[in-house]
Write a protein that holds these residues in place. Sequence first.
Motif, PDB file in Angstrom:
ATOM      1  N   VAL A  32      20.539  13.541  -8.902  1.00  0.00           N
ATOM      2  CA  VAL A  32      20.006  14.894  -9.061  1.00  0.00           C
ATOM      3  C   VAL A  32      18.549  14.945  -8.614  1.00  0.00           C
ATOM      4  CG1 VAL A  32      19.321  16.629 -10.763  1.00  0.00           C
ATOM      5  CG2 VAL A  32      21.601  15.599 -10.871  1.00  0.00           C
ATOM      6  N   LEU A  33      17.756  13.984  -9.065  1.00  0.00           N
ATOM      7  CA  LEU A  33      16.333  13.983  -8.701  1.00  0.00           C
ATOM      8  C   LEU A  33      16.149  13.876  -7.194  1.00  0.00           C
ATOM      9  CD1 LEU A  33      14.935  11.695 -11.541  1.00  0.00           C
ATOM     10  CD2 LEU A  33      14.516  14.144 -11.268  1.00  0.00           C
ATOM     11  N   ALA A  34      16.936  13.004  -6.551  1.00  0.00           N
ATOM     12  CA  ALA A  34      16.816  12.841  -5.101  1.00  0.00           C
ATOM     13  C   ALA A  34      17.242  14.121  -4.369  1.00  0.00           C
ATOM     14  CB  ALA A  34      17.663  11.651  -4.643  1.00  0.00           C
ATOM     15  N   ARG A  35      18.350  14.753  -4.808  1.00  0.00           N
ATOM     16  CA  ARG A  35      18.810  15.983  -4.158  1.00  0.00           C
ATOM     17  C   ARG A  35      17.828  17.135  -4.375  1.00  0.00           C
ATOM     18  NH1 ARG A  35      24.311  16.627  -3.522  1.00  0.00           N
ATOM     19  NH2 ARG A  35      23.749  18.670  -2.664  1.00  0.00           N
ATOM     20  N   VAL A  36      17.276  17.230  -5.586  1.00  0.00           N
ATOM     21  CA  VAL A  36      16.290  18.272  -5.870  1.00  0.00           C
ATOM     22  C   VAL A  36      15.057  18.096  -4.986  1.00  0.00           C
ATOM     23  CG1 VAL A  36      14.646  19.087  -7.601  1.00  0.00           C
ATOM     24  CG2 VAL A  36      17.049  18.804  -8.208  1.00  0.00           C
ATOM     25  N   ALA A  37      14.608  16.846  -4.844  1.00  0.00           N
ATOM     26  CA  ALA A  37      13.444  16.585  -3.990  1.00  0.00           C
ATOM     27  C   ALA A  37      13.706  17.043  -2.561  1.00  0.00           C
ATOM     28  CB  ALA A  37      13.103  15.099  -4.030  1.00  0.00           C
ATOM     29  N   ASP A  38      14.918  16.764  -2.048  1.00  0.00           N
ATOM     30  CA  ASP A  38      15.266  17.202  -0.690  1.00  0.00           C
ATOM     31  C   ASP A  38      15.296  18.726  -0.590  1.00  0.00           C
ATOM     32  OD1 ASP A  38      17.659  14.507  -0.120  1.00  0.00           O
ATOM     33  OD2 ASP A  38      15.476  14.613   0.140  1.00  0.00           O
ATOM     34  N   ALA A  39      15.838  19.377  -1.646  1.00  0.00           N
ATOM     35  CA  ALA A  39      15.903  20.845  -1.635  1.00  0.00           C
ATOM     36  C   ALA A  39      14.510  21.458  -1.646  1.00  0.00           C
ATOM     37  CB  ALA A  39      16.712  21.335  -2.843  1.00  0.00           C
ATOM     38  N   PHE A  40      13.623  20.924  -2.477  1.00  0.00           N
ATOM     39  CA  PHE A  40      12.248  21.416  -2.515  1.00  0.00           C
ATOM     40  C   PHE A  40      11.584  21.237  -1.154  1.00  0.00           C
ATOM     41  CE2 PHE A  40      12.454  22.714  -6.586  1.00  0.00           C
ATOM     42  CZ  PHE A  40      12.164  21.852  -7.630  1.00  0.00           C
ATOM     43  N   ALA A  41      11.731  20.041  -0.579  1.00  0.00           N
ATOM     44  CA  ALA A  41      11.077  19.758   0.706  1.00  0.00           C
ATOM     45  C   ALA A  41      11.571  20.708   1.786  1.00  0.00           C
ATOM     46  CB  ALA A  41      11.329  18.306   1.103  1.00  0.00           C
ATOM     47  N   ARG A  74       0.833  -1.210   0.000  1.00  0.00           N
ATOM     48  CA  ARG A  74       0.000   0.000   0.000  1.00  0.00           C
ATOM     49  C   ARG A  74       0.865   1.257   0.000  1.00  0.00           C
ATOM     50  NH1 ARG A  74      -3.254  -3.345   3.249  1.00  0.00           N
ATOM     51  NH2 ARG A  74      -2.220  -2.659   5.157  1.00  0.00           N
ATOM     52  N   ARG A  75       1.979   1.232   0.771  1.00  0.00           N
ATOM     53  CA  ARG A  75       2.872   2.397   0.778  1.00  0.00           C
ATOM     54  C   ARG A  75       3.533   2.593  -0.577  1.00  0.00           C
ATOM     55  NH1 ARG A  75       4.059   0.171   5.804  1.00  0.00           N
ATOM     56  NH2 ARG A  75       5.964  -0.796   5.007  1.00  0.00           N
ATOM     57  N   LEU A  76       3.944   1.487  -1.215  1.00  0.00           N
ATOM     58  CA  LEU A  76       4.565   1.596  -2.535  1.00  0.00           C
ATOM     59  C   LEU A  76       3.609   2.183  -3.556  1.00  0.00           C
ATOM     60  CD1 LEU A  76       6.555  -1.746  -2.784  1.00  0.00           C
ATOM     61  CD2 LEU A  76       7.514   0.554  -2.693  1.00  0.00           C
ATOM     62  N   ALA A  77       2.325   1.854  -3.420  1.00  0.00           N
ATOM     63  CA  ALA A  77       1.345   2.340  -4.395  1.00  0.00           C
ATOM     64  C   ALA A  77       1.147   3.843  -4.310  1.00  0.00           C
ATOM     65  CB  ALA A  77       0.001   1.627  -4.168  1.00  0.00           C
ATOM     66  N   LEU A  78       1.587   4.481  -3.200  1.00  0.00           N
ATOM     67  CA  LEU A  78       1.327   5.906  -3.011  1.00  0.00           C
ATOM     68  C   LEU A  78       2.597   6.757  -2.968  1.00  0.00           C
ATOM     69  CD1 LEU A  78      -1.456   5.655  -0.255  1.00  0.00           C
ATOM     70  CD2 LEU A  78      -1.753   6.045  -2.705  1.00  0.00           C
ATOM     71  N   ALA A 100       9.436   5.696  -5.619  1.00  0.00           N
ATOM     72  CA  ALA A 100      10.500   4.878  -5.056  1.00  0.00           C
ATOM     73  C   ALA A 100      11.834   5.607  -4.977  1.00  0.00           C
ATOM     74  CB  ALA A 100      10.657   3.599  -5.896  1.00  0.00           C
ATOM     75  N   LEU A 101      12.130   6.493  -5.938  1.00  0.00           N
ATOM     76  CA  LEU A 101      13.436   7.145  -5.979  1.00  0.00           C
ATOM     77  C   LEU A 101      13.559   8.260  -4.940  1.00  0.00           C
ATOM     78  CD1 LEU A 101      16.198   7.612  -7.320  1.00  0.00           C
ATOM     79  CD2 LEU A 101      15.044   9.113  -8.969  1.00  0.00           C
ATOM     80  N   ARG A 139       6.237  14.089  -6.783  1.00  0.00           N
ATOM     81  CA  ARG A 139       6.900  13.933  -8.092  1.00  0.00           C
ATOM     82  C   ARG A 139       5.835  13.447  -9.073  1.00  0.00           C
ATOM     83  NH1 ARG A 139      11.467   9.454  -9.753  1.00  0.00           N
ATOM     84  NH2 ARG A 139      11.889  10.221 -11.870  1.00  0.00           N
ATOM     85  N   SER A 140       5.504  14.305 -10.051  1.00  0.00           N
ATOM     86  CA  SER A 140       4.398  13.989 -10.953  1.00  0.00           C
ATOM     87  C   SER A 140       4.841  13.315 -12.235  1.00  0.00           C
ATOM     88  CB  SER A 140       3.639  15.271 -11.306  1.00  0.00           C
ATOM     89  OG  SER A 140       4.521  16.225 -11.888  1.00  0.00           O
ATOM     90  N   GLY A 141       6.119  13.282 -12.528  1.00  0.00           N
ATOM     91  CA  GLY A 141       6.617  12.640 -13.727  1.00  0.00           C
ATOM     92  C   GLY A 141       8.114  12.433 -13.620  1.00  0.00           C
TER      93      GLY A 141
END
Length: 622
Positions: free
Chosen positions: A520-529, A460-464, A467-468, A540-542
């Motif tokens: 890059v995607l992981a670091r950007v996500a952390d920066a946004f958060a 259930r957690r994976l579905a929402l 993963a990256l 992450r929508s795409g």
Amino acid sequence: MPVPRRLLHALFAAALLAAATAAPASGSAAGFDRVFLQIDDGEIAVDDDRQIADALRRLQSLLPAGDARRARRFQATRCGLQFRHDSKAALAFAARGLAESRKARDTEAQARFEYCRGYAYESSDNDAALAAYARGLRIAGGAEDARLMGDGYVLRGSIRSLQGRQALALGDFLTAQTIYDRAYLARRAETNLLNIGMAYRRMGVYAQALVYLRESEAYARALDSYPDLYSALVQEGYAFEEQNQADAALRVFGQALAIAQRSDAIDRGYARLGLANGWLAKGDGTRALEQVTQARRDLAIDHTADHEPMLDQVEARALAMQGQHRAAIAAFGRAEALMHEQDSARYLVLLHRARAASEEAVGDDGAALADLRAYVALDTRLQRESEGEQVTLWRMRFDTGRRDLERARLDIQRRGRDQQIRALQRERPWRWLALMLGTSLLTALGALAFAQWREGGRLRRLALSDALTGLANRRQILRLGQRAFRAAQHDGEPLSLVSLDLDHFKQVNDRHGHAVGDTVLARVADAFAGALRRQDHLGRSGGEEFVALLPGTGADEAAAIAERLRQAVAALSITPGLAVRTSAGVATSRDGDRRLNDLLARADAALYRAKAAGRDCVIAAD
């Protein structure tokens, strides 16, 4: 890409029985059946015209005269090879054969005719092909023929895979695999590995796909079966191309083309089409155009080229790469018509985005914006369907695990009862042993139930979640957005949305590799958060696209937050020579908004304007 025609050799190998229309008076039913099975199981090769002719002569000499059942099998399988390049003739022949086999109540022949008819439909009408395969599968179930049942699941799964229903397709392929294994049909089981790998590839699960595809390739090389080897290599090539590994894709497609020289023009055409895609990934539009031109000539057989939208799609991308944008737009138009006709949403979404770039290049901003909106709408739908496919796949695995657990529970329970009874029958003092066994049984069942409960929670957690990055995925962020939108309407509070897209992210993957791209995607996500407030939501929508929901936030404050997000990304230091930038579009709810998509569409349109304005900036919706 259409299902490779090599599949027909595995499923309709027995069709070689049918090319002759009469047999000598002398024949052998046992000999006929023996050779029939040898051909059907792949023990007798039927990979080229010479082998087909030799097999036909041999079978013709063994077909008993006056044997009505074998004669119907003979005619039913005739569709498979005699009309391989004439679908209209195959459909007419199948219709006559179905009428005769129904009259004789010959279920085996009926199933074969339905399969033949489905394959003839594949070049022009996938829905009709799917219906024919489904009918054949139902009939095969009545005939209780493991070969026909397994083949029916493979054929139906192939069409479902083409239509983008990958979880259902994978279910069909795995069911076929179980049938083949139980019937000891090793050749079919090994050939079906290709289908399983292809379904995983179309789901974007490339690591799992390559495991199956390479196993299929190894098996084909061991048997020296060039049709199976060709199919495995083509699928591997697309797995590499879709991951932007151009050199690997070109190498594998080149091997497929070399093998196709021993086959027919159809195989050569699709190998060249794969090479064209590889050259596009490499950034060489000239070589891509050369390959697609040759592919079009090869696929002229049976008007295959007239029904293959990827020829026009690849040609359009190659022309655009050469700067011939008006010619590219015309080619995109031809491809779009065929894609709508075949309901190829998976390729349409790529077409809208690529054509928008060409329309922008010729100054047709209105058409570019329309294509971009169509891209956003279709991509949203496909993302939702893809997440649904993943959930369906997890549910299938969950249900399989639950059934295995139930069987284990019943088996443990049965063995426990048997041991208790034997213990009580031997001696009364052994009752303590029975009690201990019962306690052990309950403990084992409790452990199994707890493990299943934990697995269900993990699925259930994976579905929402993504993963990256660990952020909410598209499905979850849209669900949170709907909830925030309803709350904003109810409370009369504003709701703002920021649509973000990393600038030139494809170049990051091309120049630095996908491992750096993932970093890059992981670091950007952390920066946004880190730049957002506690009440905000981020997802992450795409691929390189993110969405931020800002409850209770007006337009000015939302623009300031978006600028803070942009600056957070610009401040990242990941690796020397790599600068990461982002563009953002901001939209705030209005009185006339009726749904979240109204807000999302304005934010996406503002993002598009930010891209057009030179990127690395924030634009607020009008």
